[in-house]
Design an enzyme around this catalytic site. Structure first.
Site, PDB file in Angstrom:
ATOM      1  N   ASP A  98     -46.342  -8.354 -84.506  1.00 35.37           N
ATOM      2  CA  ASP A  98     -45.369  -7.789 -85.438  1.00 35.37           C
ATOM      3  C   ASP A  98     -46.019  -7.629 -86.810  1.00 35.37           C
ATOM      4  OD1 ASP A  98     -42.595  -6.992 -85.906  1.00 35.37           O
ATOM      5  OD2 ASP A  98     -42.112  -8.486 -84.381  1.00 35.37           O
ATOM      6  N   ASP A 199     -42.191  -3.524 -88.368  1.00 35.11           N
ATOM      7  CA  ASP A 199     -40.803  -3.848 -88.693  1.00 35.11           C
ATOM      8  C   ASP A 199     -40.262  -2.915 -89.777  1.00 35.11           C
ATOM      9  OD1 ASP A 199     -38.612  -5.888 -88.385  1.00 35.11           O
ATOM     10  OD2 ASP A 199     -39.026  -6.183 -90.516  1.00 35.11           O
ATOM     11  N   GLU A 256     -40.596   0.619 -85.916  1.00 33.31           N
ATOM     12  CA  GLU A 256     -39.149   0.427 -85.884  1.00 33.31           C
ATOM     13  C   GLU A 256     -38.564   1.298 -86.992  1.00 33.31           C
ATOM     14  OE1 GLU A 256     -35.794  -3.109 -86.134  1.00 33.31           O
ATOM     15  OE2 GLU A 256     -37.509  -3.149 -87.498  1.00 33.31           O
ATOM     16  N   HIS A 329     -34.677  -8.680 -79.652  1.00 31.58           N
ATOM     17  CA  HIS A 329     -34.238  -9.873 -80.384  1.00 31.58           C
ATOM     18  C   HIS A 329     -33.114  -9.594 -81.378  1.00 31.58           C
ATOM     19  CE1 HIS A 329     -36.979  -7.866 -83.084  1.00 31.58           C
ATOM     20  NE2 HIS A 329     -36.569  -8.628 -84.072  1.00 31.58           N
ATOM     21  N   ASP A 330     -32.867  -8.320 -81.677  1.00 36.22           N
ATOM     22  CA  ASP A 330     -31.801  -7.941 -82.613  1.00 36.22           C
ATOM     23  C   ASP A 330     -30.565  -7.381 -81.911  1.00 36.22           C
ATOM     24  OD1 ASP A 330     -33.109  -8.647 -84.969  1.00 36.22           O
ATOM     25  OD2 ASP A 330     -34.077  -6.696 -85.177  1.00 36.22           O
TER      26      ASP A 330
END
Length: 559
Positions: A98, A199, A256, A329-330
């Site tokens: 990440d 991210d 993302e 994860h979100d």
């Protein structure tokens, strides 16, 4: 379009805090990941995307980074990380890390310096502004609630934080800051990582004037995305990053990008002139949102999902590349949102898997998705850990006086902790995740839903995913074929056709718990069955057949 290794790949996302705890402190760690590499090898995945393992005070579970070059103590040491990477590479698995560079932690050394004085050399690494008539510099709201500005007494100014107040936004206008980011990227690439998931990368460029957002709600603070989503210099910054860093490595990059459109997707993932290998967009995940957004969940329509998926499939074909995912994860667990996490949990999980993996794009499996793990329904707000969830609850219940049960129901549906409950390895205490007390409670259904049980059952969801991954390696049409939607107006059946060279693939998925008649053009009769989630399935496609609850079947034709 060219053949790239990341197009043929299937990615598995690991959320390290919840994956596997090797030392009994209740927190997943890097040694715990290394212990489970043979499990990933058995599944057949090609790439691991590892959520942040960097040093962090954990205000937002590692997405607030205080040192980009160090491993979080709770997760282990750099030597542990190096052992994990070697273990992955020895098994033919690549590692994507990440990259969180829209913001850092307020405990990062850069920010500690930045807040000391207005003339500090690091001041301009962040976005500072004086107050506006005694108030915040503008009316932007934070994505985690409240103002996007935090007052800092030391210099009598505010700093911008689009997320938590402990996540100050980095100032990409500053060339020195950009070089620092590039150095971090090179540090990890030189250590052997195979790419980055970036991210909220399309937030890095802000309108330098930082104007007030248009008032679209009665709230004090407003969504300012018009001035920082795909901002004025975003593409230029990313081109610079590619030129100075990424072009020297055979790296996969996934951006993302909230609110990205297919037009953005084509521009950003173009093989000649793009900026990332692929992107994460959220349009399909928002199909359940009501007028009030994420926390206002409404019944969703299959025709709406079809429009969104079909738009991305057709507009990117031959021009760009997409990521295929239904949970991370979100996001909540897909079987609880788009399937049936009760009676038809296994069937609907398999249906969603085949429907998704046979589309065009790089598929992502989130840890536990291959077991059909479900949402969790905690009765007490005290059992939740996620900062976004807790901030929302406090704002809605404690400040606005809304009904506790109503807000808890919204959290049950959409809260991020749904995906963060510990991985369910076995039916032992705490699902075999830890010998200690888990940082977040385990989903109580672990005695029924766990990896140990799945690995013993050749008809489990795990082995269904394994077969889908195998098929992807065998049939080029799955990777490269085009896409055409059939039965566009059907609210229960999602049917699509793909073509590549002399092959045609027809995929039919029943998104309902009903028996539904599937009627197709006679030209689509025949073929041979490629995969199905029901054992007793016709081996050739018929012009009229019954699709059982959550049934999926795919047929391959040669011309």
């Amino acid at each position: 379009m060219g053949k790239q290794w990341w197009k043929d790949s299937v990615v598995y996302q690991i959320y390290p805090r919840s994956f596997n705890d090797s030392n009994g402190d209740g927190v997943g760690d890097i040694k715990g990941i290394t212990e489970k590499l043979d499990y990933l090898k058995e599944l057949g995945i090609d790439v691991v995307w590892l959520s942040p393992v960097y040093q962090s005070p954990n205000d937002d579970n590692g997405y607030d980074i205080s040192n980009y070059r160090e491993v979080m103590d709770e997760f282990g040491t750099m030597a542990d990380w190096e052992e994990m990477l070697a273990g992955m590479h020895n098994r033919g698995i690549r590692l994507v890390m990440d990259l969180v560079v829209n913001h850092s932690s307020d405990e990062h050394a850069w920010f500690a310096e930045s807040r000391k004085s207005k003339d500090n050399p690091y001041r301009d690494y962040y976005i500072w502004r004086a107050s506006e008539n005694g108030h915040e510099p503008n009316n932007w709201g934070s994505i985690f609630g409240g103002s996007a500005w935090q007052y800092d007494e030391a210099t009598d100014e505010y700093y911008l934080h689009l997320f938590s107040k402990k996540q100050p936004d980095l100032n990409w206008e500053n060339p020195k800051l950009r070089e620092e980011v590039y150095d971090v990227m090179k540090f990890w690439l030189d250590k052997g990582v195979d790419g980055f998931r970036m991210d909220v990368i399309n937030f890095i460029s802000k309108d330098p004037n930082l104007p007030d957002a248009e008032k679209k709600s009665p709230d004090k603070y407003q969504w300012g995305g018009d001035y920082f989503v795909n901002g004025p210099k975003f593409f230029d910054y990313m081109k610079d990053m590619n030129e100075k860093v990424l072009k020297n490595y055979n790296a996969m990059t996934v951006g993302e990008m909230p609110l990205a459109t297919p037009e953005d997707g084509v521009k950003y993932t173009d093989e000649e002139d793009g900026i990332v290998s692929m992107l994460f967009q959220f349009e399909h995940m928002d199909v359940t949102n009501g007028p009030g957004g994420k926390w206002d969940q409404q019944p969703w329509k299959l025709t709406d999902l079809k429009k969104i998926i079909s738009k991305w499939q057709t507009e990117l074909h031959g021009k760009g590349w997409n990521s295929l995912y239904m949970e991370n994860h979100d996001q909540p667990r897909s079987v609880s949102v788009f399937g049936d996490d009760g009676t038809y949990r296994v069937a609907s999980a398999k249906m969603l898997a085949a429907w998704l993996h046979l589309l065009q794009g790089t598929p992502y499996i989130y840890q536990g998705q291959e077991l059909a793990m479900t949402n969790v329904y905690f009765d007490r707000i005290e059992d939740y850990e996620d900062i976004e969830t807790l901030n929302m609850y406090n704002e809605e219940v404690k400040e606005k006086g809304k009904d506790h049960a109503e807000i808890l129901e919204a959290i049950h549906k959409k809260g991020r902790d749904n995906a963060r409950t510990p991985m369910q390895w076995s039916d032992e205490k705490h699902a075999g995740f830890t010998t200690g007390t888990p940082w977040l409670n385990v989903n109580p259904n672990y005695t029924e839903v766990n990896a140990k049980k799945a690995l013993r059952d050749k008809n489990s969801v795990f082995y269904f995913y394994k077969e889908l991954i195998r098929l992807r390696k065998e049939y080029d049409i799955i990777v490269h074929g085009d896409y055409k939607l059939l039965l566009e107006d059907d609210e229960q059946l999602y049917v699509y056709k793909r073509k590549y060279s002399d092959q045609t693939l027809v995929v039919a998925a029943n998104f309902s718990s009903d028996n539904v008649i599937l009627e197709l053009d006679e030209l689509l009769q025949g073929g041979s069955l490629l995969i199905s989630n029901y054992e007793e399935t016709t081996h050739q496609l018929e012009s009229s057949s019954t699709m059982r609850p959550y049934e999926v079947k795919a047929y391959l034709f040669y011309t």
